[in-house]
Write a protein that holds these residues in place. Structure first.
Motif, PDB file in Angstrom:
ATOM      1  N   LEU A 192      34.862  47.569  50.643  1.00 55.63           N
ATOM      2  CA  LEU A 192      36.317  47.697  50.602  1.00 55.63           C
ATOM      3  C   LEU A 192      36.985  46.336  50.717  1.00 55.63           C
ATOM      4  O   LEU A 192      37.878  45.995  49.930  1.00 55.63           O
ATOM      5  CB  LEU A 192      36.800  48.622  51.730  1.00 55.63           C
ATOM      6  N   VAL A 193      36.584  45.548  51.724  1.00 52.74           N
ATOM      7  CA  VAL A 193      37.133  44.203  51.896  1.00 52.74           C
ATOM      8  C   VAL A 193      35.971  43.227  52.057  1.00 52.74           C
ATOM      9  O   VAL A 193      35.080  43.451  52.871  1.00 52.74           O
ATOM     10  CB  VAL A 193      38.057  44.095  53.126  1.00 52.74           C
ATOM     11  N   LEU A 194      36.010  42.140  51.299  1.00 51.36           N
ATOM     12  CA  LEU A 194      35.019  41.082  51.431  1.00 51.36           C
ATOM     13  C   LEU A 194      35.744  39.781  51.746  1.00 51.36           C
ATOM     14  O   LEU A 194      36.581  39.325  50.967  1.00 51.36           O
ATOM     15  CB  LEU A 194      34.217  40.919  50.138  1.00 51.36           C
ATOM     16  N   THR A 195      35.437  39.192  52.906  1.00 46.03           N
ATOM     17  CA  THR A 195      35.895  37.840  53.208  1.00 46.03           C
ATOM     18  C   THR A 195      34.786  36.886  52.800  1.00 46.03           C
ATOM     19  O   THR A 195      33.661  36.977  53.303  1.00 46.03           O
ATOM     20  CB  THR A 195      36.212  37.686  54.704  1.00 46.03           C
ATOM     21  N   ALA A 196      35.074  35.993  51.867  1.00 47.76           N
ATOM     22  CA  ALA A 196      34.088  35.045  51.356  1.00 47.76           C
ATOM     23  C   ALA A 196      34.459  33.646  51.839  1.00 47.76           C
ATOM     24  O   ALA A 196      35.494  33.100  51.436  1.00 47.76           O
ATOM     25  CB  ALA A 196      34.031  35.088  49.832  1.00 47.76           C
ATOM     26  N   ASP A 209      43.078  50.228  48.924  1.00 50.10           N
ATOM     27  CA  ASP A 209      41.935  50.520  48.055  1.00 50.10           C
ATOM     28  C   ASP A 209      42.514  50.835  46.679  1.00 50.10           C
ATOM     29  O   ASP A 209      42.431  51.950  46.182  1.00 50.10           O
ATOM     30  CB  ASP A 209      41.139  51.702  48.610  1.00 50.10           C
ATOM     31  N   GLY A 210      43.125  49.816  46.075  1.00 52.94           N
ATOM     32  CA  GLY A 210      43.978  50.046  44.924  1.00 52.94           C
ATOM     33  C   GLY A 210      45.288  50.658  45.391  1.00 52.94           C
ATOM     34  O   GLY A 210      45.427  51.096  46.537  1.00 52.94           O
ATOM     35  N   ARG A 233      28.173  44.612  46.749  1.00 49.64           N
ATOM     36  CA  ARG A 233      28.865  45.702  46.067  1.00 49.64           C
ATOM     37  C   ARG A 233      29.215  46.828  47.036  1.00 49.64           C
ATOM     38  O   ARG A 233      28.726  46.883  48.156  1.00 49.64           O
ATOM     39  CB  ARG A 233      28.002  46.230  44.922  1.00 49.64           C
ATOM     40  N   ASP A 234      30.065  47.748  46.568  1.00 46.49           N
ATOM     41  CA  ASP A 234      30.490  48.902  47.377  1.00 46.49           C
ATOM     42  C   ASP A 234      31.103  48.434  48.685  1.00 46.49           C
ATOM     43  O   ASP A 234      30.737  48.891  49.776  1.00 46.49           O
ATOM     44  CB  ASP A 234      29.321  49.851  47.631  1.00 46.49           C
ATOM     45  N   ALA A 290      35.793  39.830  39.987  1.00 48.57           N
ATOM     46  CA  ALA A 290      35.563  40.671  38.807  1.00 48.57           C
ATOM     47  C   ALA A 290      34.746  41.916  39.107  1.00 48.57           C
ATOM     48  O   ALA A 290      34.789  42.876  38.330  1.00 48.57           O
ATOM     49  CB  ALA A 290      34.853  39.858  37.723  1.00 48.57           C
ATOM     50  N   GLU A 291      34.025  41.940  40.229  1.00 44.31           N
ATOM     51  CA  GLU A 291      33.150  43.074  40.537  1.00 44.31           C
ATOM     52  C   GLU A 291      33.978  44.336  40.837  1.00 44.31           C
ATOM     53  O   GLU A 291      34.767  44.364  41.780  1.00 44.31           O
ATOM     54  CB  GLU A 291      32.261  42.731  41.742  1.00 44.31           C
ATOM     55  N   PRO A 292      33.818  45.403  40.051  1.00 40.54           N
ATOM     56  CA  PRO A 292      34.666  46.598  40.216  1.00 40.54           C
ATOM     57  C   PRO A 292      34.511  47.307  41.557  1.00 40.54           C
ATOM     58  O   PRO A 292      35.441  47.975  42.009  1.00 40.54           O
ATOM     59  CB  PRO A 292      34.207  47.515  39.073  1.00 40.54           C
ATOM     60  N   THR A 293      33.348  47.191  42.204  1.00 43.26           N
ATOM     61  CA  THR A 293      33.129  47.951  43.443  1.00 43.26           C
ATOM     62  C   THR A 293      33.550  47.192  44.697  1.00 43.26           C
ATOM     63  O   THR A 293      33.362  47.690  45.800  1.00 43.26           O
ATOM     64  CB  THR A 293      31.651  48.362  43.570  1.00 43.26           C
ATOM     65  N   ILE A 294      34.086  45.991  44.543  1.00 43.49           N
ATOM     66  CA  ILE A 294      34.649  45.252  45.677  1.00 43.49           C
ATOM     67  C   ILE A 294      36.158  45.446  45.640  1.00 43.49           C
ATOM     68  O   ILE A 294      36.821  45.024  44.694  1.00 43.49           O
ATOM     69  CB  ILE A 294      34.276  43.760  45.627  1.00 43.49           C
ATOM     70  N   GLY A 295      36.708  46.089  46.670  1.00 46.47           N
ATOM     71  CA  GLY A 295      38.119  46.463  46.635  1.00 46.47           C
ATOM     72  C   GLY A 295      39.078  45.295  46.802  1.00 46.47           C
ATOM     73  O   GLY A 295      40.095  45.205  46.118  1.00 46.47           O
TER      74      GLY A 295
END
Length: 452
Positions: free
Chosen positions: A396-400, A437-438, A393-394, A413-418
């Motif tokens: 900005l960018v997550l590479t999965a 960031d949106g 969480r929290d 779906a997680e709101p805190t992952i930008g």
């Protein structure tokens, strides 16, 4: 010595109070005028009385300003001189500054396309649109004056407020005193291209800074966690805090083929951006990943920022040693794979390269995963399914790097992952027209029904 004036409602203004900007070796480079409180108040009031520039004129002005910013002499500096100055003062590698110049110019030239991407598909731009005869949603501003407390860690942050100007806001930018050269150049180009006094550059000290926000309808502020906390309850202000970008490697995937992606995510652009990865979470043993990262990052050269081959940030020697001490304190209890014996590489001229660091953590909930520093620094931690998405969480960018569709559903779906990138996509990847960031327009605009 360059002279950077306030760019106010009556033209350039040279204040009695100025600040001298030095390069990394301590040589004076420029003087920056600091606007006093009374001047700021009057300038913001004048900005509120300035009429909106018609849409077609705004788009044409953006195109002209973008070309000028990247290709012409502005305020006495050629593009190459501007880029060298930014690199010499900030320690950002010269190639990074050059790329940012092109990015800003491209964003200006494509501004109409970019802001249209943010508009709801069911809305129109004006009440004059024929669709309003039967009732239509009209895309409308939430105010008239927008203020920005800009960051100085990377020139490309100044793409961030262009959308506000394109949407018809009158804009005031308080630049970072670390790097005022980019906003001064960009705003000079925009004013000359047709925006005139609809955009202001208001350098101030910290005691006056809040006056810029106080007299705007809406504002955006860059800073650390303290800035986010300060403005968290103010619905008029959009805080832009640390990115804390991350990479997740799940067990059913092989991490060796994506090692280049990991290295690029951590170190590209000098590793100074909010989109650079700082947390690497590994399902399984994180040690082999940490070891491979340390080996690759250790091979990056230490060079002056203005060298064409430079890839790492440079800082005055005193600041570099403070960064080093801060890292040592935050890394207590971790295993250092790189940077444990220091990250300062003295160049012998009063400046030092900030070398990369890689530390291994014992838990996906270690507090170091939230630590973002001004150079390439990676915290490598174990992760398992029991931990779930809480450590992610929290971000900005997550590479999965995963094939688990259920997990991807949770991450998106997680709101805190930008932003979520799947597979071999480095965290700094960005494209025109896509949100960072949106969309800023989500904050600046609203829809209202108009029936004619």
């Amino acid at each position: 010595m360059l002279t950077l004036d306030v760019l106010g409602p009556g033209g350039p203004y040279r204040s009695r109070r100025v600040e001298t900007i030095q390069d990394l070796t301590g040589n004076p480079v420029a003087t920056l005028s600091l606007a006093p409180s009374l001047y700021v108040v009057r300038a913001m009031q004048a900005l509120g009385r300035t009429p909106e520039l018609p849409l077609d004129a705004r788009i044409a002005a953006f195109a002209a300003a973008g070309r000028a910013f990247a290709t012409q002499s502005i305020a006495g500096l050629t593009p190459a001189e501007y880029q060298h100055t930014v690199s010499a003062v900030t320690g950002i590698p010269i190639t990074v500054v050059r790329n940012a110049t092109e990015e800003i110019a491209r964003a200006a030239e494509q501004i109409q396309h970019n802001v249209r991407k943010a508009r709801p598909v069911g809305a129109v731009d004006s009440w004059r649109d024929p669709l309003s005869r039967g009732g239509a949603a009209v895309w409308s501003r939430r105010g008239e004056v927008f203020a920005v407390h800009a960051a100085g860690n990377h020139p490309a942050v100044h793409q961030g407020w262009l959308d506000a100007l394109a949407l018809g806001y009158r804009v005031a930018v308080r630049p970072s005193r670390r790097e005022p050269f980019t906003p001064h150049r960009l705003i000079t180009a925009l004013r000359a291209a047709g925006f005139g006094e609809r955009i202001l550059l208001l350098p101030t000290d910290h005691t006056v800074a809040d006056e810029v926000l106080r007299h705007a309808d809406l504002g955006m502020v860059y800073g650390g966690a303290d800035v986010v906390r300060k403005y968290a309850g103010d619905r008029r202000v959009l805080p832009q805090g640390p990115g804390r970008s991350k990479i997740l490697l799940t067990a059913e995937t092989d991490w060796e083929p994506v090692l280049d992606t990991l290295v690029e995510s951590i170190s590209s652009g000098g590793g100074v951006g909010c989109v650079n990865a700082t947390g690497i979470l590994v399902e399984g043993d994180p040690a082999p990943v940490a070891a491979a990262l340390a080996e690759r990052l250790a091979a990056l050269p230490s060079l002056p920022a203005t060298d064409e081959r430079a890839v790492l940030p440079v800082a005055p020697i005193g600041l570099a040693r403070r960064w080093d001490q801060h890292l040592r304190q935050r890394a207590t209890g971790t295993k250092a794979w790189l940077g444990g014996d220091g990250i300062v590489d003295d160049l012998g001229d009063g400046s030092a390269v900030l070398r990369p660091a890689v530390h291994q953590l014992d838990s996906p909930f270690a507090e170091q995963l939230g630590v973002e520093l001004g150079f390439p620094c990676a915290w490598v931690a174990p992760w398992d399914r029991d931990a779930g998405i809480r450590p992610l969480r929290d971000t900005l960018v997550l590479t999965a790097v995963t094939t688990d569709a259920d997990l991807i559903d949770e991450l998106v779906a997680e709101p805190t992952i930008g932003n979520v990138y799947l597979g071999e996509h480095p965290t700094p990847w960005m494209a025109p027209g896509l949100p960072h960031d949106g969309y800023l327009a989500e904050f600046l605009m609203r829809t209202k029904t108009v029936l004619r």
